[in-house]
Motif scaffolding. Structure first.
Motif, PDB file in Angstrom:
ATOM      1  N   GLY A  78       0.812  -1.211   0.000  1.00  0.00           N
ATOM      2  CA  GLY A  78       0.000   0.000   0.000  1.00  0.00           C
ATOM      3  C   GLY A  78       0.840   1.254   0.000  1.00  0.00           C
ATOM      4  N   GLU A  81       2.391   1.922  -3.431  1.00  0.00           N
ATOM      5  CA  GLU A  81       1.429   2.490  -4.374  1.00  0.00           C
ATOM      6  C   GLU A  81       1.131   3.951  -4.052  1.00  0.00           C
ATOM      7  N   GLU A  82       1.018   4.269  -2.749  1.00  0.00           N
ATOM      8  CA  GLU A  82       0.774   5.665  -2.351  1.00  0.00           C
ATOM      9  C   GLU A  82       1.944   6.563  -2.745  1.00  0.00           C
ATOM     10  N   GLU A  85       1.967   7.260  -6.427  1.00  0.00           N
ATOM     11  CA  GLU A  85       0.976   8.254  -6.838  1.00  0.00           C
ATOM     12  C   GLU A  85       1.375   9.654  -6.394  1.00  0.00           C
ATOM     13  N   GLY A  92       0.152   0.966 -10.400  1.00  0.00           N
ATOM     14  CA  GLY A  92      -0.660   0.362  -9.354  1.00  0.00           C
ATOM     15  C   GLY A  92      -1.361  -0.865  -9.896  1.00  0.00           C
ATOM     16  N   VAL A 280      -5.379  -1.355   2.740  1.00  0.00           N
ATOM     17  CA  VAL A 280      -4.986   0.032   2.498  1.00  0.00           C
ATOM     18  C   VAL A 280      -5.602   0.464   1.169  1.00  0.00           C
ATOM     19  N   THR A 282      -5.592   2.773  -1.563  1.00  0.00           N
ATOM     20  CA  THR A 282      -4.902   3.823  -2.302  1.00  0.00           C
ATOM     21  C   THR A 282      -5.914   4.533  -3.208  1.00  0.00           C
ATOM     22  N   HIS A 284      -6.373   4.925  -6.394  1.00  0.00           N
ATOM     23  CA  HIS A 284      -6.943   4.226  -7.557  1.00  0.00           C
ATOM     24  C   HIS A 284      -7.850   3.071  -7.138  1.00  0.00           C
ATOM     25  N   LYS A 285      -7.651   2.530  -5.932  1.00  0.00           N
ATOM     26  CA  LYS A 285      -8.561   1.490  -5.431  1.00  0.00           C
ATOM     27  C   LYS A 285      -9.851   2.113  -4.910  1.00  0.00           C
ATOM     28  N   GLN A 286      -9.727   3.245  -4.223  1.00  0.00           N
ATOM     29  CA  GLN A 286     -10.917   3.952  -3.759  1.00  0.00           C
ATOM     30  C   GLN A 286     -11.758   4.414  -4.946  1.00  0.00           C
TER      31      GLN A 286
END
Length: 306
Positions: A78, A81-82, A85, A92, A280, A282, A284-286
């Motif tokens: 996580g 990836e954060e 970004e 990601g 977690v 990130t 793009h997942k949210q």
């Protein structure tokens, strides 16, 4: 304690083999075994029982350390990836598991929108039965799963997405199609197309309980685990069947069938989005969740969670 020791232990515990874990981590079996031995000496406990020359069994201490290692690795992924970004790097991944019917009828539109908005995300979508969906999410092998709420264990986080109703499927001219409310006694008079037995929480198990409680004999002419296949054979007149459907959605509702509500026997249920509680999210997942749930609140859907 070194990072590579944590990684080596995690894969050894998950795969149950030094050889398989060595292939994943690009280590020899001997090197991996020495890593684990050094870790056990540092922690002053046995993480694995060696059974013979090849078999391993994780100990209670090992299970405790596995939970720690798993949470560390998930947090690390996580954070990577954060940071990517934050640095403006388009990098990601997103892994999703869902049953065939959900993927076929409910996912094409939101997935198309997501792919167009995030073409740089490495997307993996898996077609799996519900029980497999839940186990993959629990193991951390999938970011999100789609499953009926009743199939999800309490140690996972879920958000209600779509309400589903159980209906009886018959040909349009069938005698039951003219009735406003059908009974199990009436249903039991006709050949049935039912899903196979596959667990206590399955729809087949719930049907069996109803037939048994009412002392009804019934004839199963066909077993089918796919609602599209069942609907096809209902159309041919082979038998009648059951399906769980999302209101106002396409799919088998486009077939030449009658749909008889059975809410008096089967209360509405929820298709839910499932994830680990330590996941977690990130950006793009949210964003995928935002697309999936857009408009659901206005319809009174997707507002519950656990």
């Amino acid at each position: 304690m070194e990072w590579q020791q944590i990684i080596g232990f995690y894969h050894t515990a998950k795969l149950g083999s030094f050889t398989k874990a060595g292939e994943v981590t690009c280590r020899t079996q001997s090197a991996l075994s020495q890593q684990i031995k050094a870790l056990e000496e540092e922690l002053d406990c046995c993480l694995f029982e060696r059974i013979g020359t090849r078999r391993l069994r994780i100990t209670s201490a090992g299970e405790t350390f596995f939970r720690f290692a798993e949470s560390m690795l998930m947090a690390y992924e996580g954070v990577k990836e954060e940071l990517a970004e934050l640095k403006g790097l388009r990098k990601g991944r997103l892994r999703i598991a869902a049953p065939f019917t959900t993927l076929y009828h409910l996912f094409p539109e939101p997935l198309k929108e997501y792919i167009e908005s995030f073409p740089w995300v490495e997307l993996t979508v898996s077609d799996c039965p519900q029980a497999k969906v839940v186990s993959l999410v629990k193991a951390g092998d999938m970011d999100f799963g789609i499953a009926l709420e009743s199939a999800v264990s309490a140690d996972l986080l879920l958000n209600r997405w779509k309400k589903v109703h159980t209906v009886l499927l018959t040909p349009p001219g069938h005698p039951l199609a003219a009735l406003k409310r059908v009974t199990m006694e009436q249903i039991a008079r006709y050949p049935l197309i039912l899903p196979p037995h596959n667990g206590e929480q399955s729809s087949r198990a719930r049907l069996d309980v109803l037939f048994r409680e009412k002392g009804l004999d019934h004839h199963v002419i066909m077993e089918s685990s796919n609602v599209e296949l069942s609907a096809l054979y209902v159309e041919t007149g082979l038998g009648i069947s059951f399906a769980t459907l999302v209101k106002d959605r396409p799919g088998i509702k486009d077939r030449c069938l009658a749909f008889i509500p059975l809410d008096h026997y089967f209360p509405p249920r929820w298709i839910s989005v499932v994830m680990r509680k330590d996941k977690v999210l990130t950006p793009h997942k949210q964003a995928f969740l935002d697309i999936l749930f857009r408009g659901e609140e206005e319809k009174g859907e997707g507002i519950g969670n656990r």
